[in-house]
Design a protein around this motif. Structure first.
Motif, PDB file in Angstrom:
ATOM      1  N   SER A   1      -5.602  -2.828   8.047  1.00  8.48           N
ATOM      2  CA  SER A   1      -4.570  -3.472   8.852  1.00  8.48           C
ATOM      3  C   SER A   1      -3.347  -2.609   8.926  1.00  8.48           C
ATOM      4  N   PRO A   2      -2.602  -2.721  10.044  1.00  9.91           N
ATOM      5  CA  PRO A   2      -1.323  -2.032  10.082  1.00  9.91           C
ATOM      6  C   PRO A   2      -0.383  -2.554   9.006  1.00  9.91           C
TER       7      PRO A   2
ATOM      8  N   ASP B   1      -1.265  -9.301   3.980  1.00  6.92           N
ATOM      9  CA  ASP B   1      -2.408  -9.766   4.758  1.00  6.92           C
ATOM     10  C   ASP B   1      -2.926 -11.020   4.073  1.00  6.92           C
TER      11      ASP B   1
ATOM     12  N   HIS C   1      -1.582 -10.712   9.313  1.00  7.14           N
ATOM     13  CA  HIS C   1      -0.554  -9.776   8.859  1.00  7.14           C
ATOM     14  C   HIS C   1       0.847 -10.349   9.064  1.00  7.14           C
TER      15      HIS C   1
ATOM     16  N   ARG D   1       0.847  -1.185   0.000  1.00  9.12           N
ATOM     17  CA  ARG D   1       0.000   0.000   0.000  1.00  9.12           C
ATOM     18  C   ARG D   1       0.883   1.235   0.000  1.00  9.12           C
TER      19      ARG D   1
ATOM     20  N   HIS E   1       2.928  -2.188   5.244  1.00  2.69           N
ATOM     21  CA  HIS E   1       2.511  -2.445   3.861  1.00  2.69           C
ATOM     22  C   HIS E   1       3.213  -1.514   2.877  1.00  2.69           C
TER      23      HIS E   1
ATOM     24  N   GLU F   1      -3.324  -9.414  15.072  1.00  5.71           N
ATOM     25  CA  GLU F   1      -3.812  -9.651  13.712  1.00  5.71           C
ATOM     26  C   GLU F   1      -3.189 -10.923  13.190  1.00  5.71           C
TER      27      GLU F   1
HETATM   28 ZN    ZN Z   1      -1.632  -5.856   7.309  1.00  7.70          ZN
END
Ligand code: ZN
Length: 296
Positions: free
Chosen positions: A295-296, A191, A232, A151, A184, A229
């Motif tokens: 998500s982180p 993820d 991740h 990302r 990301h 999470e």
């Molecule tokens: Zn993530």
């Protein structure tokens, strides 16, 4: 003569004992009269010395700063170049610049893994191990997929704003990284789309293929700054991933020790801690099976 000789020997020995006792008694008398007084003077000076010396011995943190508490801030990560992908520590304090963007991104589908996001990309050097991880899982009857991968800074900003709108600032801070703070953006985080079997398989085996879960259940958010999470994962390469796995530490702890900031680097921008949520973070096993893009 023999008798006298024996008497003489015996008497001689009898004379030695009282003499020795007398000398000993005089010594004790001198010690009683003088010794305690000198001890009384010296005791306060001498006694604390060994205690102080002993208390100074076990201090491993002298050369190793303690892992900073999770705080809200925007400090440039000290390993903040794309070449530093293995050692970049990102959390709620440390961030990448808005211009950080890998130039070697390729679709994750090159690794033969299905993706729910057709545009999901990772850096090219991740593909080989991602392929072998996917195949190994399949060999064990586990089908892995990808929900989200690279990302950009701008895309993370959109993701964070959406979480802010739906979850509020408290939960958003625990669940979604602010732009610049997301792994990301490194192009090495994925993820995974996992069910319970996939989750268990990744926890047991991902490190063998270079992947480590960034937010484990037992240490999140206390050590990782974000809630647990299970989907991740971040790629470190096999050697580094094995070292992290063997350490038993979270990636954030391991990076702090093994790729520490240079002396004098700012590490605590604000005393404000990450707020504690009024609602408990998602418990293991209750997370959405397919993971989430937020998500982180
Ligand atoms: Zn993530």
């Amino acid at each position: 003569m023999a008798w006298q000789g024996h008497r003489g020997y015996t008497r001689q020995r009898d004379m030695r004992l009282p003499t020795a006792f007398l000398v000993f008694s005089i010594g004790v008398l001198i010690w009683v009269l003088v010794g305690p007084r000198s001890l009384a003077v010296q005791a306060p000076v001498n006694t604390p010395t060994p205690i102080a010396a002993a208390s100074m011995t076990p201090q491993p943190s002298v050369t190793e700063p303690p892992l900073p508490a999770c705080g809200i801030g925007d400090i440039a990560a000290w390993h903040g170049k794309t070449a530093d992908w293995q050692t970049t520590l990102l959390d709620t304090t440390f961030e990448l610049s808005s211009s950080y963007a890998p130039t070697d991104l390729v679709p994750v589908t090159q690794a033969g893994i299905r993706s729910n996001d057709e545009k999901a990309e990772v850096r090219a050097f991740v593909i080989d191990d991602l392929r072998q991880l996917t195949q190994a899982a399949a060999g064990d009857g586990v089908t892995l997929g990808v929900n989200s991968a690279y990302r950009s800074y701008a895309e993370q900003a959109v993701t964070y704003d959406q979480a802010l709108g739906t979850s509020g600032p408290v939960m958003a801070a625990l669940a979604v990284a602010k732009p610049g703070h997301s792994e990301h953006q490194l192009g090495t985080a994925i993820d995974f789309a996992v069910n319970d079997a996939g989750d268990a398989w990744l926890q047991a085996n991902s490190w063998k293929y270079g992947f480590i879960g960034s937010f484990p259940p037992d240490t999140s958010p206390a050590f990782t700054c974000y809630k647990y999470e299970r989907w991740h994962y971040r790629y470190f390469g096999r050697d580094t991933a094995a070292a992290i796995h063997d350490s038993g530490e979270t990636t954030r702890e391991w990076l702090w020790v093994n790729a520490p900031p240079p002396p004098g680097y700012p590490i605590a921008p604000t005393p404000a801690p990450v707020p504690t949520p009024s609602v408990a973070p998602t418990a293991p096993g209750t997370a959405a099976p397919g993971g989430t893009a937020a998500s982180p």
